[in-house]
Design a protein around this motif. Structure first.
Motif, PDB file in Angstrom:
ATOM      1  N   LYS A  30      38.253  45.222  35.692  1.00 37.98           N
ATOM      2  CA  LYS A  30      36.942  44.892  35.134  1.00 37.98           C
ATOM      3  C   LYS A  30      37.074  43.819  34.050  1.00 37.98           C
ATOM      4  CE  LYS A  30      32.541  45.510  34.798  1.00 37.98           C
ATOM      5  NZ  LYS A  30      31.684  45.014  35.853  1.00 37.98           N
ATOM      6  N   GLU A  31      38.077  43.967  33.187  1.00 36.65           N
ATOM      7  CA  GLU A  31      38.291  42.978  32.129  1.00 36.65           C
ATOM      8  C   GLU A  31      38.672  41.627  32.722  1.00 36.65           C
ATOM      9  OE1 GLU A  31      37.648  43.215  28.810  1.00 36.65           O
ATOM     10  OE2 GLU A  31      36.769  45.118  29.430  1.00 36.65           O
ATOM     11  N   TRP A  32      39.501  41.643  33.774  1.00 37.91           N
ATOM     12  CA  TRP A  32      39.877  40.399  34.446  1.00 37.91           C
ATOM     13  C   TRP A  32      38.645  39.732  35.035  1.00 37.91           C
ATOM     14  CZ3 TRP A  32      39.708  38.623  39.536  1.00 37.91           C
ATOM     15  CH2 TRP A  32      40.437  37.457  39.795  1.00 37.91           C
ATOM     16  N   GLU A  33      37.794  40.506  35.681  1.00 36.93           N
ATOM     17  CA  GLU A  33      36.572  39.970  36.276  1.00 36.93           C
ATOM     18  C   GLU A  33      35.672  39.346  35.219  1.00 36.93           C
ATOM     19  OE1 GLU A  33      34.752  43.166  38.434  1.00 36.93           O
ATOM     20  OE2 GLU A  33      36.217  43.063  40.054  1.00 36.93           O
ATOM     21  N   LEU A  34      35.499  40.043  34.102  1.00 32.81           N
ATOM     22  CA  LEU A  34      34.650  39.517  33.030  1.00 32.81           C
ATOM     23  C   LEU A  34      35.226  38.227  32.455  1.00 32.81           C
ATOM     24  CD1 LEU A  34      33.714  42.832  31.169  1.00 32.81           C
ATOM     25  CD2 LEU A  34      32.202  41.409  32.568  1.00 32.81           C
ATOM     26  N   GLY A  35      36.531  38.201  32.227  1.00 27.05           N
ATOM     27  CA  GLY A  35      37.173  37.000  31.695  1.00 27.05           C
ATOM     28  C   GLY A  35      37.090  35.832  32.658  1.00 27.05           C
ATOM     29  N   PHE A  36      37.327  36.114  33.936  1.00 27.36           N
ATOM     30  CA  PHE A  36      37.253  35.067  34.946  1.00 27.36           C
ATOM     31  C   PHE A  36      35.839  34.510  35.010  1.00 27.36           C
ATOM     32  CE2 PHE A  36      36.666  33.180  39.047  1.00 27.36           C
ATOM     33  CZ  PHE A  36      37.875  32.580  39.342  1.00 27.36           C
ATOM     34  N   ALA A  40      34.798  30.717  34.276  1.00 25.43           N
ATOM     35  CA  ALA A  40      34.171  29.938  35.356  1.00 25.43           C
ATOM     36  C   ALA A  40      32.828  29.376  34.901  1.00 25.43           C
ATOM     37  CB  ALA A  40      33.995  30.809  36.598  1.00 25.43           C
ATOM     38  N   GLN A  41      32.032  30.201  34.240  1.00 23.70           N
ATOM     39  CA  GLN A  41      30.732  29.739  33.767  1.00 23.70           C
ATOM     40  C   GLN A  41      30.888  28.633  32.726  1.00 23.70           C
ATOM     41  OE1 GLN A  41      27.820  30.485  35.140  1.00 23.70           O
ATOM     42  NE2 GLN A  41      29.016  31.690  36.568  1.00 23.70           N
ATOM     43  N   THR A  42      31.897  28.727  31.885  1.00 22.64           N
ATOM     44  CA  THR A  42      32.142  27.692  30.886  1.00 22.64           C
ATOM     45  C   THR A  42      32.505  26.376  31.565  1.00 22.64           C
ATOM     46  OG1 THR A  42      32.855  29.302  29.235  1.00 22.64           O
ATOM     47  CG2 THR A  42      33.603  27.029  28.924  1.00 22.64           C
ATOM     48  N   CYS A  43      33.423  26.436  32.518  1.00 21.15           N
ATOM     49  CA  CYS A  43      33.842  25.214  33.232  1.00 21.15           C
ATOM     50  C   CYS A  43      32.670  24.566  33.953  1.00 21.15           C
ATOM     51  CB  CYS A  43      34.938  25.545  34.246  1.00 21.15           C
ATOM     52  SG  CYS A  43      36.502  26.014  33.493  1.00 21.15           S
ATOM     53  N   LEU A  44      31.957  25.348  34.715  1.00 25.62           N
ATOM     54  CA  LEU A  44      30.830  24.799  35.462  1.00 25.62           C
ATOM     55  C   LEU A  44      29.711  24.347  34.530  1.00 25.62           C
ATOM     56  CD1 LEU A  44      30.713  27.241  38.491  1.00 25.62           C
ATOM     57  CD2 LEU A  44      31.411  24.839  38.493  1.00 25.62           C
ATOM     58  N   GLY A  45      29.542  25.046  33.424  1.00 23.70           N
ATOM     59  CA  GLY A  45      28.501  24.687  32.463  1.00 23.70           C
ATOM     60  C   GLY A  45      28.725  23.329  31.839  1.00 23.70           C
ATOM     61  N   GLU A  79      30.879  20.369  42.404  1.00 28.59           N
ATOM     62  CA  GLU A  79      31.051  21.012  43.710  1.00 28.59           C
ATOM     63  C   GLU A  79      32.502  21.442  43.919  1.00 28.59           C
ATOM     64  OE1 GLU A  79      30.558  20.018  48.454  1.00 28.59           O
ATOM     65  OE2 GLU A  79      29.505  18.769  47.003  1.00 28.59           O
ATOM     66  N   GLU A  80      33.437  20.569  43.601  1.00 27.15           N
ATOM     67  CA  GLU A  80      34.861  20.881  43.776  1.00 27.15           C
ATOM     68  C   GLU A  80      35.276  22.033  42.858  1.00 27.15           C
ATOM     69  OE1 GLU A  80      38.677  20.854  45.259  1.00 27.15           O
ATOM     70  OE2 GLU A  80      36.908  19.840  46.051  1.00 27.15           O
ATOM     71  N   MET A  81      34.817  22.019  41.624  1.00 30.13           N
ATOM     72  CA  MET A  81      35.147  23.094  40.687  1.00 30.13           C
ATOM     73  C   MET A  81      34.609  24.426  41.210  1.00 30.13           C
ATOM     74  SD  MET A  81      36.556  23.958  37.747  1.00 30.13           S
ATOM     75  CE  MET A  81      36.637  22.498  36.756  1.00 30.13           C
ATOM     76  N   GLY A  82      33.386  24.415  41.727  1.00 30.40           N
ATOM     77  CA  GLY A  82      32.813  25.634  42.288  1.00 30.40           C
ATOM     78  C   GLY A  82      33.641  26.171  43.442  1.00 30.40           C
ATOM     79  N   LYS A  83      34.080  25.283  44.328  1.00 30.65           N
ATOM     80  CA  LYS A  83      34.905  25.699  45.465  1.00 30.65           C
ATOM     81  C   LYS A  83      36.240  26.270  45.011  1.00 30.65           C
ATOM     82  CE  LYS A  83      33.065  22.406  48.842  1.00 30.65           C
ATOM     83  NZ  LYS A  83      33.363  21.180  49.610  1.00 30.65           N
ATOM     84  N   ARG A  84      36.863  25.592  44.058  1.00 30.58           N
ATOM     85  CA  ARG A  84      38.173  26.054  43.584  1.00 30.58           C
ATOM     86  C   ARG A  84      38.065  27.379  42.839  1.00 30.58           C
ATOM     87  NH1 ARG A  84      42.046  21.049  41.844  1.00 30.58           N
ATOM     88  NH2 ARG A  84      41.644  19.753  43.676  1.00 30.58           N
ATOM     89  N   LEU A  85      37.023  27.530  42.062  1.00 33.54           N
ATOM     90  CA  LEU A  85      36.836  28.808  41.361  1.00 33.54           C
ATOM     91  C   LEU A  85      36.576  29.928  42.361  1.00 33.54           C
ATOM     92  CD1 LEU A  85      34.742  27.578  38.333  1.00 33.54           C
ATOM     93  CD2 LEU A  85      37.028  28.599  38.237  1.00 33.54           C
TER      94      LEU A  85
END
Length: 106
Positions: A30-36, A40-45, A79-85
């Motif tokens: 759960k902690e891994w999921e929250l951190g990921f 991910a939201q920071t990168c895409l943001g 788009e590429e970042m979304g795919k890689r994440l």
């Protein structure tokens, strides 16, 4: 040792240990999921905010010729970042770090 020869106390302790290990795994997961998700939201943001500024300028007709390729590149990166994440999420690389139940307990 078969469970027939194992004392009730040892069986209970073994079960408690297995439940505790699964609880730790679930918490870690759960902690891994929250951190990921946060990362991910920071990168895409960051990419999205930069592209949104240029999209706004484009809508008002104020996007310069120099900014046009920048907007196109930001959209490609988004788009590429979304795919890689998504790929990283599906691969779950951190699973290897999770405590694994021993084969003898199955």
């Amino acid at each position: 040792m078969s469970t027939d020869n194992m004392s009730m106390g040892k069986r209970v302790l073994r079960e408690i240990g297995m439940v505790a290990k699964e609880s730790v795994r679930a918490t870690y997961r759960k902690e891994w999921e929250l951190g990921f998700d946060d990362a991910a939201q920071t990168c895409l943001g960051v990419l999205s905010e930069a592209a949104d500024e240029l999209r706004t300028k484009m809508k008002t007709g104020n996007l310069s010729k120099q900014e046009q390729p920048l907007l196109a590149r930001l959209e490609e990166l988004e788009e590429e970042m979304g795919k890689r994440l998504q790929s990283a999420w599906e691969a779950e690389p951190a699973v290897k770090a999770l405590p694994q139940p021993s084969a003898s307990r199955h």
